[in-house]
Design a protein around this motif. Structure first.
Motif, PDB file in Angstrom:
ATOM      1  N   ARG A   2       0.844  -1.202   0.000  1.00 21.86           N
ATOM      2  CA  ARG A   2       0.000   0.000   0.000  1.00 21.86           C
ATOM      3  C   ARG A   2       0.871   1.240   0.000  1.00 21.86           C
ATOM      4  NH1 ARG A   2      -5.144  -1.266   4.063  1.00 21.86           N
ATOM      5  NH2 ARG A   2      -5.824  -3.158   2.981  1.00 21.86           N
ATOM      6  N   GLU A   3       0.398   2.246  -0.720  1.00 23.69           N
ATOM      7  CA  GLU A   3       1.142   3.504  -0.748  1.00 23.69           C
ATOM      8  C   GLU A   3       0.192   4.686  -0.631  1.00 23.69           C
ATOM      9  OE1 GLU A   3       2.864   2.707  -4.810  1.00 23.69           O
ATOM     10  OE2 GLU A   3       2.275   4.798  -5.107  1.00 23.69           O
ATOM     11  N   PHE A   4       0.690   5.701   0.005  1.00 19.58           N
ATOM     12  CA  PHE A   4      -0.067   6.920   0.281  1.00 19.58           C
ATOM     13  C   PHE A   4      -0.465   7.617  -1.013  1.00 19.58           C
ATOM     14  CE2 PHE A   4      -1.173  10.725   2.592  1.00 19.58           C
ATOM     15  CZ  PHE A   4      -0.758  11.774   1.795  1.00 19.58           C
ATOM     16  N   VAL A   5      -1.705   8.114  -1.045  1.00 22.00           N
ATOM     17  CA  VAL A   5      -2.179   8.897  -2.181  1.00 22.00           C
ATOM     18  C   VAL A   5      -2.443  10.341  -1.749  1.00 22.00           C
ATOM     19  CG1 VAL A   5      -3.992   9.213  -3.901  1.00 22.00           C
ATOM     20  CG2 VAL A   5      -3.234   6.901  -3.286  1.00 22.00           C
ATOM     21  N   ALA A   6      -3.258  10.520  -0.727  1.00 25.38           N
ATOM     22  CA  ALA A   6      -3.628  11.865  -0.296  1.00 25.38           C
ATOM     23  C   ALA A   6      -4.200  11.808   1.108  1.00 25.38           C
ATOM     24  CB  ALA A   6      -4.650  12.475  -1.252  1.00 25.38           C
ATOM     25  N   LYS A   7      -4.131  12.943   1.786  1.00 27.56           N
ATOM     26  CA  LYS A   7      -4.759  13.075   3.093  1.00 27.56           C
ATOM     27  C   LYS A   7      -5.382  14.450   3.222  1.00 27.56           C
ATOM     28  CE  LYS A   7      -0.836  14.845   5.779  1.00 27.56           C
ATOM     29  NZ  LYS A   7       0.082  14.609   6.928  1.00 27.56           N
ATOM     30  N   ILE A   8      -6.357  14.531   4.122  1.00 31.81           N
ATOM     31  CA  ILE A   8      -7.033  15.790   4.366  1.00 31.81           C
ATOM     32  C   ILE A   8      -7.280  15.920   5.855  1.00 31.81           C
ATOM     33  CG2 ILE A   8      -9.326  14.764   3.937  1.00 31.81           C
ATOM     34  CD1 ILE A   8     -10.116  17.486   2.673  1.00 31.81           C
ATOM     35  N   GLY A   9      -7.071  17.110   6.369  1.00 33.55           N
ATOM     36  CA  GLY A   9      -7.247  17.332   7.793  1.00 33.55           C
ATOM     37  C   GLY A   9      -8.711  17.358   8.194  1.00 33.55           C
ATOM     38  N   MET A  10      -8.926  17.469   9.497  1.00 32.84           N
ATOM     39  CA  MET A  10     -10.265  17.334  10.049  1.00 32.84           C
ATOM     40  C   MET A  10     -11.232  18.394   9.520  1.00 32.84           C
ATOM     41  SD  MET A  10      -9.091  16.485  13.942  1.00 32.84           S
ATOM     42  CE  MET A  10      -7.899  15.173  14.244  1.00 32.84           C
ATOM     43  N   SER A  11     -10.726  19.600   9.330  1.00 34.22           N
ATOM     44  CA  SER A  11     -11.594  20.678   8.851  1.00 34.22           C
ATOM     45  C   SER A  11     -11.628  20.759   7.329  1.00 34.22           C
ATOM     46  CB  SER A  11     -11.129  22.026   9.402  1.00 34.22           C
ATOM     47  OG  SER A  11      -9.873  22.376   8.825  1.00 34.22           O
ATOM     48  N   GLY A  12     -10.685  20.071   6.697  1.00 31.98           N
ATOM     49  CA  GLY A  12     -10.609  20.105   5.244  1.00 31.98           C
ATOM     50  C   GLY A  12      -9.655  21.151   4.685  1.00 31.98           C
ATOM     51  N   SER A  69      -6.387  21.470   5.396  1.00 28.14           N
ATOM     52  CA  SER A  69      -5.038  20.934   5.199  1.00 28.14           C
ATOM     53  C   SER A  69      -5.096  19.711   4.300  1.00 28.14           C
ATOM     54  CB  SER A  69      -4.441  20.549   6.552  1.00 28.14           C
ATOM     55  OG  SER A  69      -3.222  19.857   6.379  1.00 28.14           O
ATOM     56  N   LYS A  70      -4.283  19.724   3.248  1.00 27.36           N
ATOM     57  CA  LYS A  70      -4.261  18.607   2.300  1.00 27.36           C
ATOM     58  C   LYS A  70      -2.814  18.304   1.910  1.00 27.36           C
ATOM     59  CE  LYS A  70      -8.658  20.118   0.302  1.00 27.36           C
ATOM     60  NZ  LYS A  70      -9.389  20.463  -0.942  1.00 27.36           N
ATOM     61  N   GLU A  71      -2.579  17.058   1.598  1.00 27.63           N
ATOM     62  CA  GLU A  71      -1.261  16.654   1.122  1.00 27.63           C
ATOM     63  C   GLU A  71      -1.440  15.532   0.115  1.00 27.63           C
ATOM     64  OE1 GLU A  71       1.609  15.775   4.152  1.00 27.63           O
ATOM     65  OE2 GLU A  71       2.899  14.672   2.765  1.00 27.63           O
ATOM     66  N   TYR A  72      -0.573  15.535  -0.897  1.00 25.09           N
ATOM     67  CA  TYR A  72      -0.683  14.551  -1.971  1.00 25.09           C
ATOM     68  C   TYR A  72       0.654  13.863  -2.211  1.00 25.09           C
ATOM     69  CZ  TYR A  72      -4.968  17.099  -3.073  1.00 25.09           C
ATOM     70  OH  TYR A  72      -6.199  17.702  -2.990  1.00 25.09           O
ATOM     71  N   ALA A  73       0.581  12.646  -2.689  1.00 28.19           N
ATOM     72  CA  ALA A  73       1.774  11.976  -3.179  1.00 28.19           C
ATOM     73  C   ALA A  73       2.235  12.696  -4.440  1.00 28.19           C
ATOM     74  CB  ALA A  73       1.477  10.515  -3.479  1.00 28.19           C
ATOM     75  N   ASP A  74       3.524  12.701  -4.658  1.00 24.33           N
ATOM     76  CA  ASP A  74       4.067  13.388  -5.840  1.00 24.33           C
ATOM     77  C   ASP A  74       3.460  12.853  -7.128  1.00 24.33           C
ATOM     78  OD1 ASP A  74       7.463  13.771  -4.529  1.00 24.33           O
ATOM     79  OD2 ASP A  74       5.656  14.989  -4.263  1.00 24.33           O
ATOM     80  N   SER A  75       3.157  11.569  -7.138  1.00 21.12           N
ATOM     81  CA  SER A  75       2.672  10.933  -8.361  1.00 21.12           C
ATOM     82  C   SER A  75       1.271  11.401  -8.764  1.00 21.12           C
ATOM     83  CB  SER A  75       2.658   9.414  -8.180  1.00 21.12           C
ATOM     84  OG  SER A  75       1.823   9.059  -7.100  1.00 21.12           O
TER      85      SER A  75
END
Length: 122
Positions: free
Chosen positions: A45-55, A57-63
Motif C-alpha cells: 500500500r502507498e499513500f495517495v492523499a490526506k485531508i485534515g479534520m476541517s478540510g 489541510s491537504k497533502e498529496y503523493a508526488d505521483s
C-alpha cells in the motif's frame, strides 16, 4: 474502529476521470483526518492523499499532484477523491483510511475501508 465504505471505482480509459467516495458510519467524522491509499497488484500500500479534520489541510503523493483532489463533506460524513488524467499506472485498489493522528504520510491506528478497484486501460 470506524466503518468506512468506498464507492466509485471502475474501468476507465487512459485520460478519463473518476471520483471515489468514502462514507463513514461515525458521528465523530470531523474528528478524524481522512485519506486515500492505493495498492497495486503485487505491491504494498502507498499513500495517495490526506485531508485534515476541517478540510483546510491537504497533502498529496508526488505521483498524483495536479491530477487528484481530495475533499470532504463533514455534514455527509464523506471524503472524496477526484481523479483526472488517469493512466494505467493508477490501476490499483483504492482504500479509504481514517485516523485521529497522522504523522507525515502515516496514519496511526487507522481504520480502513475494504477498497474499491480502479482499472485504467491504455
Amino acid at each position: 474502529q470506524v466503518q468506512l465504505v468506498e464507492s466509485g471505482g471502475g474501468l476507465v480509459q487512459a485520460g478519463d476521470s473518476l471520483t471515489l467516495s468514502c462514507v463513514s458510519s461515525t458521528q465523530l467524522f470531523s474528528s478524524y483526518a481522512m485519506g486515500w491509499v492505493l495498492q497495486a497488484p503485487g505491491k504494498e500500500r502507498e499513500f495517495v492523499a490526506k485531508i485534515g479534520m476541517s478540510g483546510s489541510s491537504k497533502e498529496y503523493a508526488d505521483s498524483v499532484k495536479g491530477r487528484f483532489t481530495i475533499s470532504r463533506d463533514n455534514a455527509k460524513n464523506t471524503v472524496y477523491l477526484q481523479m483526472h488524467g488517469l493512466t494505467p499506472e493508477d490501476t490499483a485498489v483504492y482504500f479509504c483510511v481514517a485516523s485521529t493522528t497522522v504523522v507525515g504520510q502515516r496514519f496511526l491506528s487507522p481504520s480502513w475501508g475494504r477498497g474499491t478497484q480502479v482499472t485504467v486501460s491504455s
